[in-house]
Design a protein around this motif. Sequence first.
Motif, PDB file in Angstrom:
ATOM      1  N   SER A  54       0.814  -1.219   0.000  1.00 30.35           N
ATOM      2  CA  SER A  54       0.000   0.000   0.000  1.00 30.35           C
ATOM      3  C   SER A  54       0.847   1.267   0.000  1.00 30.35           C
ATOM      4  CB  SER A  54      -0.925   0.014   1.218  1.00 30.35           C
ATOM      5  OG  SER A  54      -0.195   0.206   2.399  1.00 30.35           O
ATOM      6  N   GLY A  55       1.951   1.267   0.779  1.00 32.40           N
ATOM      7  CA  GLY A  55       2.800   2.447   0.877  1.00 32.40           C
ATOM      8  C   GLY A  55       2.235   3.560   1.717  1.00 32.40           C
ATOM      9  N   THR A  56       1.066   3.338   2.331  1.00 29.47           N
ATOM     10  CA  THR A  56       0.451   4.368   3.153  1.00 29.47           C
ATOM     11  C   THR A  56       0.012   3.774   4.484  1.00 29.47           C
ATOM     12  OG1 THR A  56      -1.751   3.972   2.211  1.00 29.47           O
ATOM     13  CG2 THR A  56      -0.403   5.633   1.149  1.00 29.47           C
ATOM     14  N   ALA A  57       0.098   4.571   5.538  1.00 31.30           N
ATOM     15  CA  ALA A  57      -0.246   4.096   6.879  1.00 31.30           C
ATOM     16  C   ALA A  57      -1.754   4.020   7.085  1.00 31.30           C
ATOM     17  CB  ALA A  57       0.384   5.009   7.925  1.00 31.30           C
ATOM     18  N   ILE A  58      -2.484   4.981   6.529  1.00 32.17           N
ATOM     19  CA  ILE A  58      -3.929   5.021   6.754  1.00 32.17           C
ATOM     20  C   ILE A  58      -4.602   3.805   6.132  1.00 32.17           C
ATOM     21  CG2 ILE A  58      -6.037   6.356   6.378  1.00 32.17           C
ATOM     22  CD1 ILE A  58      -4.273   8.856   6.256  1.00 32.17           C
ATOM     23  N   ALA A  59      -4.183   3.432   4.915  1.00 36.48           N
ATOM     24  CA  ALA A  59      -4.746   2.241   4.261  1.00 36.48           C
ATOM     25  C   ALA A  59      -4.463   0.999   5.085  1.00 36.48           C
ATOM     26  CB  ALA A  59      -4.161   2.099   2.854  1.00 36.48           C
ATOM     27  N   ASP A  60      -3.280   0.936   5.656  1.00 39.10           N
ATOM     28  CA  ASP A  60      -2.882  -0.190   6.508  1.00 39.10           C
ATOM     29  C   ASP A  60      -3.784  -0.264   7.739  1.00 39.10           C
ATOM     30  OD1 ASP A  60      -1.624  -1.937   8.264  1.00 39.10           O
ATOM     31  OD2 ASP A  60       0.376  -1.371   7.613  1.00 39.10           O
ATOM     32  N   THR A  61      -3.943   0.866   8.434  1.00 40.12           N
ATOM     33  CA  THR A  61      -4.771   0.889   9.646  1.00 40.12           C
ATOM     34  C   THR A  61      -6.199   0.464   9.354  1.00 40.12           C
ATOM     35  OG1 THR A  61      -3.448   2.754  10.457  1.00 40.12           O
ATOM     36  CG2 THR A  61      -5.502   2.318  11.595  1.00 40.12           C
ATOM     37  N   ALA A  62      -6.761   1.000   8.266  1.00 39.25           N
ATOM     38  CA  ALA A  62      -8.152   0.706   7.938  1.00 39.25           C
ATOM     39  C   ALA A  62      -8.343  -0.746   7.518  1.00 39.25           C
ATOM     40  CB  ALA A  62      -8.633   1.643   6.834  1.00 39.25           C
ATOM     41  N   SER A  63      -7.451  -1.249   6.659  1.00 42.15           N
ATOM     42  CA  SER A  63      -7.623  -2.598   6.116  1.00 42.15           C
ATOM     43  C   SER A  63      -7.343  -3.674   7.162  1.00 42.15           C
ATOM     44  CB  SER A  63      -6.696  -2.789   4.910  1.00 42.15           C
ATOM     45  OG  SER A  63      -7.000  -1.867   3.898  1.00 42.15           O
ATOM     46  N   ILE A  64      -6.172  -3.584   7.779  1.00 42.12           N
ATOM     47  CA  ILE A  64      -5.791  -4.599   8.765  1.00 42.12           C
ATOM     48  C   ILE A  64      -6.577  -4.409  10.066  1.00 42.12           C
ATOM     49  CG2 ILE A  64      -3.879  -5.416  10.210  1.00 42.12           C
ATOM     50  CD1 ILE A  64      -2.055  -4.946   7.827  1.00 42.12           C
ATOM     51  N   GLY A  65      -6.800  -3.150  10.449  1.00 41.13           N
ATOM     52  CA  GLY A  65      -7.533  -2.889  11.687  1.00 41.13           C
ATOM     53  C   GLY A  65      -8.952  -3.417  11.665  1.00 41.13           C
ATOM     54  N   PRO A 115     -11.208  -6.375  15.854  1.00 41.08           N
ATOM     55  CA  PRO A 115     -12.286  -7.226  16.389  1.00 41.08           C
ATOM     56  C   PRO A 115     -11.808  -8.628  16.767  1.00 41.08           C
ATOM     57  CG  PRO A 115     -13.015  -6.076  14.408  1.00 41.08           C
ATOM     58  CD  PRO A 115     -11.528  -5.871  14.513  1.00 41.08           C
ATOM     59  N   ALA A 116     -10.882  -9.198  15.959  1.00 41.26           N
ATOM     60  CA  ALA A 116     -10.387 -10.547  16.254  1.00 41.26           C
ATOM     61  C   ALA A 116      -9.608 -10.574  17.571  1.00 41.26           C
ATOM     62  CB  ALA A 116      -9.504 -11.035  15.108  1.00 41.26           C
ATOM     63  N   MET A 117      -8.765  -9.571  17.803  1.00 40.87           N
ATOM     64  CA  MET A 117      -7.994  -9.504  19.035  1.00 40.87           C
ATOM     65  C   MET A 117      -8.905  -9.289  20.246  1.00 40.87           C
ATOM     66  SD  MET A 117      -4.639  -7.297  17.799  1.00 40.87           S
ATOM     67  CE  MET A 117      -3.822  -7.378  19.405  1.00 40.87           C
ATOM     68  N   CYS A 177      -5.996  -1.583  19.459  1.00 43.00           N
ATOM     69  CA  CYS A 177      -5.993  -0.394  18.595  1.00 43.00           C
ATOM     70  C   CYS A 177      -4.598   0.225  18.510  1.00 43.00           C
ATOM     71  CB  CYS A 177      -6.988   0.633  19.125  1.00 43.00           C
ATOM     72  SG  CYS A 177      -8.713   0.113  19.033  1.00 43.00           S
ATOM     73  N   ALA A 178      -3.891   0.247  19.632  1.00 40.24           N
ATOM     74  CA  ALA A 178      -2.545   0.842  19.654  1.00 40.24           C
ATOM     75  C   ALA A 178      -1.576   0.036  18.791  1.00 40.24           C
ATOM     76  CB  ALA A 178      -2.032   0.921  21.085  1.00 40.24           C
ATOM     77  N   VAL A 179      -1.648  -1.284  18.871  1.00 43.40           N
ATOM     78  CA  VAL A 179      -0.788  -2.140  18.038  1.00 43.40           C
ATOM     79  C   VAL A 179      -1.058  -1.860  16.565  1.00 43.40           C
ATOM     80  CG1 VAL A 179      -0.287  -4.508  17.339  1.00 43.40           C
ATOM     81  CG2 VAL A 179      -0.579  -3.973  19.750  1.00 43.40           C
ATOM     82  N   VAL A 204      -8.460   6.611  12.936  1.00 42.25           N
ATOM     83  CA  VAL A 204      -9.004   5.449  12.225  1.00 42.25           C
ATOM     84  C   VAL A 204      -9.163   4.270  13.180  1.00 42.25           C
ATOM     85  CG1 VAL A 204      -8.591   3.774  10.377  1.00 42.25           C
ATOM     86  CG2 VAL A 204      -8.036   6.186  10.008  1.00 42.25           C
ATOM     87  N   ALA A 205      -8.125   4.015  13.987  1.00 47.62           N
ATOM     88  CA  ALA A 205      -8.179   2.892  14.928  1.00 47.62           C
ATOM     89  C   ALA A 205      -9.257   3.107  15.988  1.00 47.62           C
ATOM     90  CB  ALA A 205      -6.812   2.704  15.593  1.00 47.62           C
ATOM     91  N   SER A 206      -9.416   4.346  16.447  1.00 44.34           N
ATOM     92  CA  SER A 206     -10.424   4.615  17.478  1.00 44.34           C
ATOM     93  C   SER A 206     -11.835   4.410  16.937  1.00 44.34           C
ATOM     94  CB  SER A 206     -10.276   6.041  18.023  1.00 44.34           C
ATOM     95  OG  SER A 206     -10.630   6.998  17.050  1.00 44.34           O
ATOM     96  N   SER A 207     -12.043   4.745  15.659  1.00 48.17           N
ATOM     97  CA  SER A 207     -13.372   4.544  15.073  1.00 48.17           C
ATOM     98  C   SER A 207     -13.676   3.060  14.904  1.00 48.17           C
ATOM     99  CB  SER A 207     -13.472   5.256  13.719  1.00 48.17           C
ATOM    100  OG  SER A 207     -12.585   4.686  12.779  1.00 48.17           O
ATOM    101  N   ILE A 208     -12.651   2.260  14.600  1.00 48.76           N
ATOM    102  CA  ILE A 208     -12.852   0.817  14.463  1.00 48.76           C
ATOM    103  C   ILE A 208     -13.066   0.176  15.832  1.00 48.76           C
ATOM    104  CG2 ILE A 208     -11.791  -1.373  13.746  1.00 48.76           C
ATOM    105  CD1 ILE A 208     -10.245   0.235  11.617  1.00 48.76           C
TER     106      ILE A 208
END
Length: 424
Positions: A106-117, A122-124, A135-137, A378-382
Motif C-alpha cells: 500500500s505504501g500508506t499508513a492510513i490504508a494499513d490501519t483501515a484494512s488490517i484494523g 475485532p479478532a484480538m 488499537c494501539a498495536v 481510524v483505529a479509534s473509530s474501528i
Amino acid sequence: MTALLFIVFLVLLAIGFPIAFALGISAFTYLLFSDIPLMVIPQKMYAGIDVFVLLSIPGFILAGNLMNASGITGRIINFCNALLGHIRGGLGLANVGASMLFGGISGTAIADTASIGSVMIPAMNKEGYDVPFSCAVTASSSTIGPVIPPSLPMIIAATLTGLSVGKLFVAGIVPGLLLGVGFMLITYLISVKRKYPKRPRKTFGFVFKSFFQAFWALMMTVIILFGIIGGVFTPTEASIVAVIYAIAIGLWVYKELKIKMIPAILLQSAKTTAALMVLVGFANLFAWIMTVEELPQLIANSLLELTSNKFMLLLLINLLLIFVGAFMETIAALLILFPVLLGVAVNVGVDPVQFAIIMVFNLVIGLTTPPVGVCLFVASSIGGISLEKIAVAGLPYLMVSILVLLMITYIPEVSLWLPGLFYE
C-alpha cells in the motif's frame, strides 16, 4: 505579511479546515494583501504537480486498492497468524507482521490501519486482548508502511530534491525492519506480562499453504523494488506494472476481484489522488511564498546560530519535526520543510539520503501522536474507544519509534548500508 500568512493558516487548522485548504486560503490571503499578482496561484500549483515522478502516485494508490479488493489483507493476516499465532500474544505479533507485509504494497499508513484494523482489532478483542492495546498495536504498526518501499512520502521527498526514488526505497528497508522487530518485541513483552492468549501451533503444511496463498501478493513488492533497483523500469513505470499485476492476480489467481468492482476502485483511487495533488499544489504555493519571504534562509541561519555541532543540530531538527508531525499532515510538512532542512543538514555533513529517511520517519511518528494522529482516529473509530486511551496504550510503541529514529539519525549505516550495496 509573513505573520498574516501563518496566523490565517493556524486559525483555519484550529477550526478544523482540511490542511490542503488551510494552506491554499492562507496563501490566497497573503497574495491579496501583497503586490504579487494572483496569477501565480495556478502557476505555482501547476509547477508543484508537473513532475514526472509524481505520476507514480496514482499508480501505486490504484494498485494498492486493487490488491486490497482482491482479498490480499485476509491472506497476509492468515499467513502471519499461521507463522506467529502459537507465540504468546500471537495475534498482536501477526498484526505487526501483517503491517510489515501490507505496507510493502500500500505504501500508506492510513490504508494499513483501515484494512488490517478492520480485521485484526475485532479478532484480538474477541480473544481477550484489551481494546486500547489492540488499537494501539494496529495504529503504531501501520507507520511501518510509509518506511518500507514503496513509500508515497519518499516519492514526494525524491520529487522535491532530485534524489533517486530507488535509493530512498532501499534506504527505508532496514529502518522499516528495525521498527517492525521493535514493535514485535514490545508486543511480546506486554503480552507475556498480561497473559494474553496464544493459539495451538500450526503444522508445517498449514504454514506453507498459507504462505503460498499470500505468495502472489508478496511478490508485488519484490517486482516493484527489484525492478526499480535493477533499472528495469522507472518508479512511474513500476506503478503501472503494479496495476497490471494487481489486476491479473485479482482476476485470475485469487479470483476475488470482479470486473464490475473496477469502476468503483478507479473512482476511489482518483479521489485519493486528486486530494493528494491538491495538497501538493497548495503546499508548493505556500512554500514559494515562504521562499519569497526568505523564511528558509531565516530558519537555516537560526538553527546554525544555535549550534554548528552536527549531532546537536540533528537533535534539534528531530525535536522540531516531531512537534510539527503532531500537528501537520505528513505530506504537507514534507513539502514545506524538507527542502529547507535538507540544506541545513547537508551543510553540516549529513548525507541527503540519510536525511530524507530521518525526515520521513519523524513525520510518520506524528501519525500516532495527538492531536492530529490520523492513524489513531481510524483505529479509534474501528475499536469504538477514545483517542486518549489509544494514545496512552501506544506509548511503549512511541518509545520504540523514537529509539529507531535515534539509530537512523546517529548511525548513518542504518539507512545507507543497503543503498551502498546496490548503487555504488
